[in-house]
Design a protein around this motif. Structure first.
Motif, PDB file in Angstrom:
ATOM      1  N   GLY A  30       0.788  -1.220   0.000  1.00 26.93           N
ATOM      2  CA  GLY A  30       0.000   0.000   0.000  1.00 26.93           C
ATOM      3  C   GLY A  30       0.819   1.268   0.000  1.00 26.93           C
ATOM      4  O   GLY A  30       0.275   2.360  -0.133  1.00 26.93           O
ATOM      5  N   SER A  31       2.134   1.147   0.142  1.00 26.86           N
ATOM      6  CA  SER A  31       2.968   2.350   0.177  1.00 26.86           C
ATOM      7  C   SER A  31       3.265   2.838  -1.240  1.00 26.86           C
ATOM      8  O   SER A  31       3.209   2.094  -2.201  1.00 26.86           O
ATOM      9  CB  SER A  31       4.274   2.081   0.919  1.00 26.86           C
ATOM     10  OG  SER A  31       5.052   1.127   0.222  1.00 26.86           O
ATOM     11  N   GLU A  32       3.593   4.095  -1.319  1.00 24.32           N
ATOM     12  CA  GLU A  32       3.920   4.749  -2.595  1.00 24.32           C
ATOM     13  C   GLU A  32       5.438   4.749  -2.754  1.00 24.32           C
ATOM     14  O   GLU A  32       6.160   5.143  -1.835  1.00 24.32           O
ATOM     15  CB  GLU A  32       3.390   6.179  -2.582  1.00 24.32           C
ATOM     16  CG  GLU A  32       3.466   6.908  -3.882  1.00 24.32           C
ATOM     17  CD  GLU A  32       2.242   6.702  -4.753  1.00 24.32           C
ATOM     18  OE1 GLU A  32       2.300   7.106  -5.920  1.00 24.32           O
ATOM     19  OE2 GLU A  32       1.249   6.143  -4.281  1.00 24.32           O
ATOM     20  N   ILE A  33       5.931   4.299  -3.911  1.00 23.94           N
ATOM     21  CA  ILE A  33       7.369   4.318  -4.164  1.00 23.94           C
ATOM     22  C   ILE A  33       7.649   5.178  -5.385  1.00 23.94           C
ATOM     23  O   ILE A  33       6.785   5.368  -6.239  1.00 23.94           O
ATOM     24  CB  ILE A  33       7.945   2.899  -4.365  1.00 23.94           C
ATOM     25  CG1 ILE A  33       7.299   2.205  -5.553  1.00 23.94           C
ATOM     26  CG2 ILE A  33       7.789   2.060  -3.112  1.00 23.94           C
ATOM     27  CD1 ILE A  33       7.980   0.917  -5.953  1.00 23.94           C
ATOM     28  N   THR A  34       8.868   5.694  -5.444  1.00 23.37           N
ATOM     29  CA  THR A  34       9.303   6.519  -6.567  1.00 23.37           C
ATOM     30  C   THR A  34      10.490   5.834  -7.235  1.00 23.37           C
ATOM     31  O   THR A  34      11.482   5.536  -6.572  1.00 23.37           O
ATOM     32  CB  THR A  34       9.717   7.918  -6.091  1.00 23.37           C
ATOM     33  OG1 THR A  34       8.606   8.521  -5.426  1.00 23.37           O
ATOM     34  CG2 THR A  34      10.132   8.787  -7.253  1.00 23.37           C
ATOM     35  N   ILE A  35      10.368   5.586  -8.518  1.00 18.25           N
ATOM     36  CA  ILE A  35      11.455   4.995  -9.297  1.00 18.25           C
ATOM     37  C   ILE A  35      12.078   6.118 -10.108  1.00 18.25           C
ATOM     38  O   ILE A  35      11.424   6.721 -10.963  1.00 18.25           O
ATOM     39  CB  ILE A  35      10.936   3.866 -10.206  1.00 18.25           C
ATOM     40  CG1 ILE A  35      10.277   2.777  -9.353  1.00 18.25           C
ATOM     41  CG2 ILE A  35      12.061   3.290 -11.040  1.00 18.25           C
ATOM     42  CD1 ILE A  35       9.501   1.756 -10.137  1.00 18.25           C
ATOM     43  N   ASP A  36      13.353   6.420  -9.809  1.00 21.64           N
ATOM     44  CA  ASP A  36      14.003   7.548 -10.478  1.00 21.64           C
ATOM     45  C   ASP A  36      14.987   7.115 -11.555  1.00 21.64           C
ATOM     46  O   ASP A  36      15.605   7.969 -12.191  1.00 21.64           O
ATOM     47  CB  ASP A  36      14.701   8.447  -9.454  1.00 21.64           C
ATOM     48  CG  ASP A  36      15.711   7.692  -8.617  1.00 21.64           C
ATOM     49  OD1 ASP A  36      15.778   6.460  -8.739  1.00 21.64           O
ATOM     50  OD2 ASP A  36      16.423   8.345  -7.844  1.00 21.64           O
ATOM     51  N   GLN A  37      15.139   5.830 -11.775  1.00 18.43           N
ATOM     52  CA  GLN A  37      16.022   5.353 -12.834  1.00 18.43           C
ATOM     53  C   GLN A  37      15.207   5.169 -14.115  1.00 18.43           C
ATOM     54  O   GLN A  37      14.794   4.065 -14.470  1.00 18.43           O
ATOM     55  CB  GLN A  37      16.708   4.060 -12.435  1.00 18.43           C
ATOM     56  CG  GLN A  37      17.697   4.255 -11.314  1.00 18.43           C
ATOM     57  CD  GLN A  37      18.604   3.055 -11.142  1.00 18.43           C
ATOM     58  OE1 GLN A  37      18.271   1.953 -11.533  1.00 18.43           O
ATOM     59  NE2 GLN A  37      19.763   3.287 -10.568  1.00 18.43           N
TER      60      GLN A  37
END
Length: 103
Positions: A30-37
């Protein structure tokens, strides 16, 4: 709009709303993740490639579940030598859903 991201040593082409299973990452369900690659961004017939990454581009995703793939069976045998070895492997994965692509 689509993006090519890199995570877990693999590359994936993703669009908003898509669900996919990636190599396991330590995140709560349920958590929000950020993919910066982000390796490339595309919209219609325009494509923006990075060298090696597109600067300022991110992909937001939500973690849906953590799990394990089906078992892969490994069988090794040497003929006429009475050698047989059986082994199995289940790879861990994280299922995510792409929320948005920011570029």
């Amino acid at each position: 709009m689509y993006a090519v991201i890199k995570t877990g040593g693999k590359q994936y082409k993703v669009v908003a709303g898509e669900k996919l299973k990636i190599e396991q990452i330590p995140a709560d369900i349920g958590s929000e993740i950020t993919i910066d690659q982000v390796l490339a961004l595309g919209a219609g017939d325009t494509i923006k490639f990075g060298a090696p990454l597109v600067s300022g581009a991110t992909v937001q995703a939500t973690v849906l579940s953590q799990g394990r793939h089906d078992k892969v069976r490994i069988f090794k045998m040497r003929r006429r030598k009475h050698y047989q070895k059986r082994q199995g492997h289940r790879q861990n994965y994280t299922e995510i859903q792409i929320v948005s692509i920011n570029g």
